[in-house]
Scaffold this motif. Structure first.
Motif, PDB file in Angstrom:
ATOM      1  N   PHE A 211       0.858  -1.186   0.000  1.00 55.25           N
ATOM      2  CA  PHE A 211       0.000   0.000   0.000  1.00 55.25           C
ATOM      3  C   PHE A 211       0.888   1.227   0.000  1.00 55.25           C
ATOM      4  CE2 PHE A 211       0.987  -0.363   4.451  1.00 55.25           C
ATOM      5  CZ  PHE A 211       0.958   0.930   4.954  1.00 55.25           C
ATOM      6  N   ALA A 212       0.308   2.359  -0.302  1.00 60.89           N
ATOM      7  CA  ALA A 212       1.083   3.595  -0.394  1.00 60.89           C
ATOM      8  C   ALA A 212       0.316   4.747   0.244  1.00 60.89           C
ATOM      9  CB  ALA A 212       1.399   3.921  -1.853  1.00 60.89           C
ATOM     10  N   ILE A 213       1.073   5.747   0.675  1.00 62.02           N
ATOM     11  CA  ILE A 213       0.476   6.971   1.219  1.00 62.02           C
ATOM     12  C   ILE A 213       0.321   7.974   0.085  1.00 62.02           C
ATOM     13  CG2 ILE A 213       0.736   8.855   2.868  1.00 62.02           C
ATOM     14  CD1 ILE A 213       2.595   7.027   4.496  1.00 62.02           C
ATOM     15  N   ARG A 214      -0.876   8.490  -0.058  1.00 57.86           N
ATOM     16  CA  ARG A 214      -1.130   9.482  -1.106  1.00 57.86           C
ATOM     17  C   ARG A 214      -0.992  10.906  -0.559  1.00 57.86           C
ATOM     18  NH1 ARG A 214      -5.948   7.970  -2.610  1.00 57.86           N
ATOM     19  NH2 ARG A 214      -5.404   6.865  -4.514  1.00 57.86           N
ATOM     20  N   GLU A 215      -1.608  11.155   0.604  1.00 52.92           N
ATOM     21  CA  GLU A 215      -1.588  12.495   1.200  1.00 52.92           C
ATOM     22  C   GLU A 215      -1.512  12.384   2.715  1.00 52.92           C
ATOM     23  OE1 GLU A 215      -4.269  15.024  -2.075  1.00 52.92           O
ATOM     24  OE2 GLU A 215      -5.176  14.302  -0.206  1.00 52.92           O
ATOM     25  N   VAL A 216      -0.945  13.429   3.337  1.00 50.07           N
ATOM     26  CA  VAL A 216      -0.860  13.521   4.801  1.00 50.07           C
ATOM     27  C   VAL A 216      -1.284  14.920   5.209  1.00 50.07           C
ATOM     28  CG1 VAL A 216       0.586  13.206   6.835  1.00 50.07           C
ATOM     29  CG2 VAL A 216       1.101  11.934   4.741  1.00 50.07           C
ATOM     30  N   GLY A 222     -12.048  13.428  14.546  1.00 50.37           N
ATOM     31  CA  GLY A 222     -13.404  12.945  14.347  1.00 50.37           C
ATOM     32  C   GLY A 222     -14.148  13.564  13.188  1.00 50.37           C
ATOM     33  N   ASP A 223     -13.557  14.506  12.459  1.00 52.79           N
ATOM     34  CA  ASP A 223     -14.250  15.123  11.329  1.00 52.79           C
ATOM     35  C   ASP A 223     -14.404  14.120  10.188  1.00 52.79           C
ATOM     36  OD1 ASP A 223     -14.411  17.450  12.685  1.00 52.79           O
ATOM     37  OD2 ASP A 223     -13.563  18.713  11.101  1.00 52.79           O
ATOM     38  N   VAL A 224     -15.590  14.078   9.609  1.00 50.88           N
ATOM     39  CA  VAL A 224     -15.866  13.136   8.522  1.00 50.88           C
ATOM     40  C   VAL A 224     -15.251  13.628   7.219  1.00 50.88           C
ATOM     41  CG1 VAL A 224     -17.684  12.019   7.186  1.00 50.88           C
ATOM     42  CG2 VAL A 224     -18.009  12.412   9.639  1.00 50.88           C
ATOM     43  N   GLU A 225     -15.369  14.923   6.941  1.00 53.51           N
ATOM     44  CA  GLU A 225     -14.875  15.477   5.685  1.00 53.51           C
ATOM     45  C   GLU A 225     -13.475  16.070   5.863  1.00 53.51           C
ATOM     46  OE1 GLU A 225     -17.654  18.265   4.145  1.00 53.51           O
ATOM     47  OE2 GLU A 225     -19.254  16.790   3.893  1.00 53.51           O
ATOM     48  N   TRP A 226     -12.690  15.897   4.821  1.00 54.54           N
ATOM     49  CA  TRP A 226     -11.332  16.429   4.798  1.00 54.54           C
ATOM     50  C   TRP A 226     -11.396  17.930   4.556  1.00 54.54           C
ATOM     51  CZ3 TRP A 226      -6.821  13.107   4.631  1.00 54.54           C
ATOM     52  CH2 TRP A 226      -5.607  13.781   4.468  1.00 54.54           C
ATOM     53  N   LYS A 227     -10.847  18.725   5.485  1.00 52.80           N
ATOM     54  CA  LYS A 227     -10.892  20.181   5.368  1.00 52.80           C
ATOM     55  C   LYS A 227      -9.826  20.653   4.396  1.00 52.80           C
ATOM     56  CE  LYS A 227     -12.977  21.290   9.819  1.00 52.80           C
ATOM     57  NZ  LYS A 227     -14.227  21.706   9.161  1.00 52.80           N
ATOM     58  N   GLU A 228     -10.264  21.313   3.333  1.00 52.47           N
ATOM     59  CA  GLU A 228      -9.345  21.782   2.304  1.00 52.47           C
ATOM     60  C   GLU A 228      -8.522  22.989   2.767  1.00 52.47           C
ATOM     61  OE1 GLU A 228      -8.785  20.179  -0.348  1.00 52.47           O
ATOM     62  OE2 GLU A 228     -10.429  18.726  -0.176  1.00 52.47           O
ATOM     63  N   THR A 229      -8.924  23.611   3.866  1.00 53.24           N
ATOM     64  CA  THR A 229      -8.179  24.781   4.360  1.00 53.24           C
ATOM     65  C   THR A 229      -6.911  24.385   5.089  1.00 53.24           C
ATOM     66  OG1 THR A 229      -9.595  24.770   6.323  1.00 53.24           O
ATOM     67  CG2 THR A 229     -10.236  26.223   4.514  1.00 53.24           C
ATOM     68  N   ALA A 230      -6.803  23.117   5.478  1.00 52.33           N
ATOM     69  CA  ALA A 230      -5.592  22.637   6.152  1.00 52.33           C
ATOM     70  C   ALA A 230      -4.554  22.220   5.103  1.00 52.33           C
ATOM     71  CB  ALA A 230      -5.932  21.456   7.057  1.00 52.33           C
ATOM     72  N   TYR A 231      -3.294  22.488   5.402  1.00 51.96           N
ATOM     73  CA  TYR A 231      -2.234  22.139   4.449  1.00 51.96           C
ATOM     74  C   TYR A 231      -2.178  20.620   4.273  1.00 51.96           C
ATOM     75  CZ  TYR A 231       2.310  21.523   2.283  1.00 51.96           C
ATOM     76  OH  TYR A 231       3.322  21.154   1.430  1.00 51.96           O
ATOM     77  N   THR A 232      -2.096  20.186   3.016  1.00 55.13           N
ATOM     78  CA  THR A 232      -2.037  18.764   2.690  1.00 55.13           C
ATOM     79  C   THR A 232      -0.732  18.462   1.977  1.00 55.13           C
ATOM     80  OG1 THR A 232      -4.453  18.623   2.502  1.00 55.13           O
ATOM     81  CG2 THR A 232      -3.172  16.888   1.453  1.00 55.13           C
TER      82      THR A 232
END
Length: 289
Positions: A211-216, A222-232
């Motif tokens: 397996f591989a890591i795509r993003e960190v 506990g948030d269900v949705e990934w917040k786009e305002t946080a640095y990825t």
């Protein structure tokens, strides 16, 4: 005299032609007229996918596209529409369910080693583990988890009669790993996947990660949705030394190749179970059970 006779004949011809045209315009269009080769209303038709070849008990059944009772409604007292096509569809689903249950390895889901607790909600599942005050949560969904390469191979295998040549269905879903520390305000979240072009190493070579890591990213706990305002952090252009440390970080918390293998087995069993349940629900809907 000749002019008068010629005028009389021309008038009679016009009256006869008008009478024939009127009678033809009043005559209704018949089926032979609509479906004649020169008719502009004719068009070709194509078969639906479910009527094509299929390996299994239902493969011997080939319903006709059109029949004398094609759209005759059948009443069962439920108030819903039932046709001969629905009856054929229901019989097909019954045979399909029997075949899928025959190849089902177990009615229960396999257990994960390492003390992971399974929480399932339909097609979504969570694996939770606590290590020295840290909480590790792995979330995945079996929807759309069959790799495209398998689907292409399955299409080719459908033309072969031998069941031994059919590839096994394997569910390899994307999964998200969330690591939470007690004193931290945010969780460290890894977006992971199974690469389609996984490298195969021979004997004596170092084992590759399956397996591989795509993003960190850091995300609120506990948030269900990934917040786009946080640095990825995207790993496509990441330094390999940093990437290796991230993989070791996951391995120290139980997310390694052994975990990834067991996750595939669990996801495959879940996907097959949900597929059979869908067929049963579809059969009940068509048959109005």
């Amino acid at each position: 005299m000749l002019k008068s006779l010629s005028r009389t004949v021309s008038t009679a011809v016009r009256i006869s032609t008008a009478t024939m045209f009127s009678a033809r315009s009043l005559q209704p269009l018949t089926r032979s007229t609509l479906c004649s080769p020169n008719s502009g209303t004719i068009r070709p038709f194509s078969r639906s996918l479910w009527m094509m070849s299929h390996n299994g008990a239902a493969s011997v059944y080939r319903p006709k596209l059109f029949s004398s009772k094609g759209f005759t409604p059948v009443s069962c007292g439920c108030g819903s529409l039932h046709t001969e096509g629905d009856k054929a569809f229901g019989n097909f689903l019954s045979d399909e369910i029997k075949e899928e249950k025959k190849i089902q390895k177990s009615s229960t889901l396999p257990k994960m080693s390492g003390g992971w607790e399974l929480q399932q909600n339909g097609t979504e599942a969570k694996l939770i583990r606590t290590i020295s005050g840290e909480k590790v949560t792995v979330t995945f969904n079996v929807n759309n988890s069959i790799p495209p390469k398998f689907e292409e191979g399955a299409e080719q295998a459908r033309g072969q009669k031998s069941a031994e040549n059919e590839p096994d269905i394997v569910s390899s879903p994307n999964f998200v790993v969330e690591v939470t520390k007690q004193a931290a305000k945010h969780s460290l979240v890894f977006d992971c996947h199974y690469p389609e072009d996984e490298a195969i190493h021979g004997e004596g070579e170092e084992e590759s990660d399956i397996f591989a890591i795509r993003e960190v990213s850091f995300q609120p706990e506990g948030d269900v949705e990934w917040k786009e305002t946080a640095y990825t952090l995207n790993t496509d252009s990441l330094d390999w030394a940093l990437y290796d440390h991230l993989m070791d970080f996951l391995a120290d918390r139980g997310v390694d190749n052994t975990f990834a293998d067991e996750l595939v087995e669990l996801s495959t069993a879940m996907e097959h179970h949900e597929y059979i349940k869908f067929l049963e629900d579809l059969s009940g809907f068509v048959k109005c059970n």
